[in-house]
Enzyme design. Structure first.
Site, PDB file in Angstrom:
ATOM      1  N   SER A 249       0.845  -1.191   0.000  1.00 28.23           N
ATOM      2  CA  SER A 249       0.000   0.000   0.000  1.00 28.23           C
ATOM      3  C   SER A 249       0.879   1.240   0.000  1.00 28.23           C
ATOM      4  CB  SER A 249      -0.893   0.015   1.243  1.00 28.23           C
ATOM      5  OG  SER A 249      -1.363   1.339   1.464  1.00 28.23           O
TER       6      SER A 249
ATOM      7  N   HIS B 259      -1.373  -1.355  -4.191  1.00 23.10           N
ATOM      8  CA  HIS B 259      -2.634  -0.979  -3.544  1.00 23.10           C
ATOM      9  C   HIS B 259      -2.656   0.534  -3.319  1.00 23.10           C
ATOM     10  CE1 HIS B 259      -6.010  -2.056  -0.730  1.00 23.10           C
ATOM     11  NE2 HIS B 259      -5.573  -1.028  -0.018  1.00 23.10           N
TER      12      HIS B 259
ATOM     13  N   ASP C  92      -4.746   3.619  -1.788  1.00 22.38           N
ATOM     14  CA  ASP C  92      -5.803   3.949  -0.830  1.00 22.38           C
ATOM     15  C   ASP C  92      -6.356   5.342  -1.093  1.00 22.38           C
ATOM     16  OD1 ASP C  92      -6.050   1.693   1.011  1.00 22.38           O
ATOM     17  OD2 ASP C  92      -3.940   2.097   1.455  1.00 22.38           O
TER      18      ASP C  92
ATOM     19  N   MET D   8      -9.035   8.192  -0.032  1.00 22.34           N
ATOM     20  CA  MET D   8      -9.856   8.623   1.117  1.00 22.34           C
ATOM     21  C   MET D   8     -10.366  10.033   0.875  1.00 22.34           C
ATOM     22  SD  MET D   8      -7.336   7.394   4.156  1.00 22.34           S
ATOM     23  CE  MET D   8      -6.638   5.739   4.183  1.00 22.34           C
TER      24      MET D   8
ATOM     25  N   HIS E 250      -8.412   1.127  -3.793  1.00 20.78           N
ATOM     26  CA  HIS E 250      -9.294   0.893  -2.647  1.00 20.78           C
ATOM     27  C   HIS E 250     -10.032   2.194  -2.355  1.00 20.78           C
ATOM     28  CE1 HIS E 250      -9.509  -0.274   1.944  1.00 20.78           C
ATOM     29  NE2 HIS E 250     -10.702  -0.204   1.366  1.00 20.78           N
TER      30      HIS E 250
ATOM     31  N   MET F   3     -12.218   4.423  -0.389  1.00 21.11           N
ATOM     32  CA  MET F   3     -12.837   4.698   0.909  1.00 21.11           C
ATOM     33  C   MET F   3     -13.451   6.086   0.806  1.00 21.11           C
ATOM     34  SD  MET F   3      -9.742   3.162   3.196  1.00 21.11           S
ATOM     35  CE  MET F   3      -8.590   3.381   1.851  1.00 21.11           C
TER      36      MET F   3
ATOM     37  N   MET G  83     -11.322  -5.879   6.132  1.00 21.62           N
ATOM     38  CA  MET G  83     -10.492  -4.863   6.797  1.00 21.62           C
ATOM     39  C   MET G  83     -10.106  -5.386   8.178  1.00 21.62           C
ATOM     40  SD  MET G  83     -10.054  -2.370   4.707  1.00 21.62           S
ATOM     41  CE  MET G  83      -9.100  -1.400   5.887  1.00 21.62           C
TER      42      MET G  83
ATOM     43  N   PHE H 220      -6.503   5.139   8.211  1.00 23.15           N
ATOM     44  CA  PHE H 220      -5.112   5.456   8.528  1.00 23.15           C
ATOM     45  C   PHE H 220      -4.218   4.223   8.371  1.00 23.15           C
ATOM     46  CE2 PHE H 220      -7.939   8.149  10.936  1.00 23.15           C
ATOM     47  CZ  PHE H 220      -7.441   9.415  10.659  1.00 23.15           C
ATOM     48  N   GLY H 221      -2.982   4.483   8.022  1.00 18.67           N
ATOM     49  CA  GLY H 221      -1.976   3.430   8.057  1.00 18.67           C
ATOM     50  C   GLY H 221      -1.433   3.315   9.469  1.00 18.67           C
TER      51      GLY H 221
ATOM     52  N   ASP I 151      -6.416  -6.257   4.970  1.00 13.74           N
ATOM     53  CA  ASP I 151      -5.826  -4.917   4.870  1.00 13.74           C
ATOM     54  C   ASP I 151      -5.840  -4.230   6.228  1.00 13.74           C
ATOM     55  OD1 ASP I 151      -5.001  -2.397   4.079  1.00 13.74           O
ATOM     56  OD2 ASP I 151      -6.770  -1.958   2.860  1.00 13.74           O
TER      57      ASP I 151
ATOM     58  N   GLY J 271       1.276  -1.680   4.240  1.00 12.26           N
ATOM     59  CA  GLY J 271       1.845  -0.359   3.994  1.00 12.26           C
ATOM     60  C   GLY J 271       3.086  -0.145   4.819  1.00 12.26           C
ATOM     61  N   SER J 272       2.892   0.153   6.105  1.00 15.23           N
ATOM     62  CA  SER J 272       4.038   0.481   6.955  1.00 15.23           C
ATOM     63  C   SER J 272       5.029  -0.681   7.071  1.00 15.23           C
ATOM     64  CB  SER J 272       3.554   0.924   8.339  1.00 15.23           C
ATOM     65  OG  SER J 272       2.588   0.050   8.839  1.00 15.23           O
TER      66      SER J 272
END
Ligand code: DX5
Ligand code: ZN
Length: 228
Positions: A11, A36, A38, A40, A69, A71, A140, A146-147, A178, A200-201
């Site tokens: 991500s 991926h 994200d 938002m 994705h 959101m 989810m 948030f990551g 995710d 992600g992180s």
């Protein structure tokens, strides 16, 4: 599940945006299966992130499928824009969509792959009717927005229930997870039945580099790009 069947979807929310192209290329070389993205809107989730221009910019940089994705409060309004920008697949939420079937059919009409996402508090049962129509179910494992959040282990029984439902209704459907996926939680999600991991992180914040981080998430993978 055999680790070689597990797909990794880095991500980019956690990437260094000043070096985005470089980091995506590095993830591709290290054996990522898709990227991926994200999206938002500050309404559907309490945070803002990125829009279709990021997808256009990444399109020439990577051969990997770009997975968007959404959101956002009104996903239908942005499908064409992301599609033209080069998105290969969409993940749309069950929550807040009174016409989910229409959204799913529109995405299929655009010739894109489609997945339905459910938040941690949403039961697996809502997927029963839509499952036949989709390529992916996204469970989810954090509340979206948030990551860098902690994996909610309360979602594990639901991942198992979704896996059972997939086996019963559409075995070829992917089961993606995710949020909070790292070297500790990835095996738990895989054991529960997930076969696509978004991270992600755990990929972009790893000081030893993207390739090392990806290896930790999928330890038995032999050679990068060696897909089955
Ligand atoms: C959360 C996003 C995730 C997020 C995952 O709302 O949908 O894709 O980027 O980030 P990590 O892996 O840091 O939890
Ligand atoms: Zn996501």
């Amino acid at each position: 599940m055999d680790m070689s069947q597990v797909r990794l979807a880095p991500s980019i929310l956690a990437a260094d945006f000043a070096r985005l192209g470089e980091q995506v290329a590095e993830a591709e070389r290290a054996g990522a299966d898709r990227i991926h993205v994200d999206v938002m809107d500050g309404h559907f989730v309490p945070n803002l992130s990125m829009g279709a221009p990021i997808v256009s910019s990444l399109r020439p940089v990577t051969q990997l499928p770009l997975e968007v994705h959404l959101m956002i409060a009104n996903p239908d309004m942005f499908l064409d824009e992301f599609s033209e920008a080069g998105a290969d697949s969409f993940l749309v939420h069950w929550e807040g969509n009174n016409n989910l079937s229409r959204t799913v059919l529109r995405i299929k009409d655009l010739g894109k792959r489609v997945g339905v996402a459910i938040n941690p508090a949403t039961p697996a049962a809502v997927l029963e009717e839509v499952l036949q129509e989709v390529d992916t179910i996204l469970v989810m494992t954090v509340n979206p927005g948030f990551g860098h959040q902690h994996f909610l282990s309360s979602t594990l029984p639901k991942i198992r229930r979704v896996r059972q439902m997939i086996e019963r209704i559409k075995p070829e459907c992917e089961l993606e997870v995710d949020g909070g996926i790292d070297a500790t939680t990835a095996p738990l999600a895989i054991d529960a039945g997930a076969n696509v991991l978004v991270a992600g992180s755990a990929i972009f914040d790893e000081h030893q580099g993207i390739a090392t981080a990806m290896k930790r998430l999928r330890p038995e993978r032999v050679a990068p790009g060696n897909k089955t």
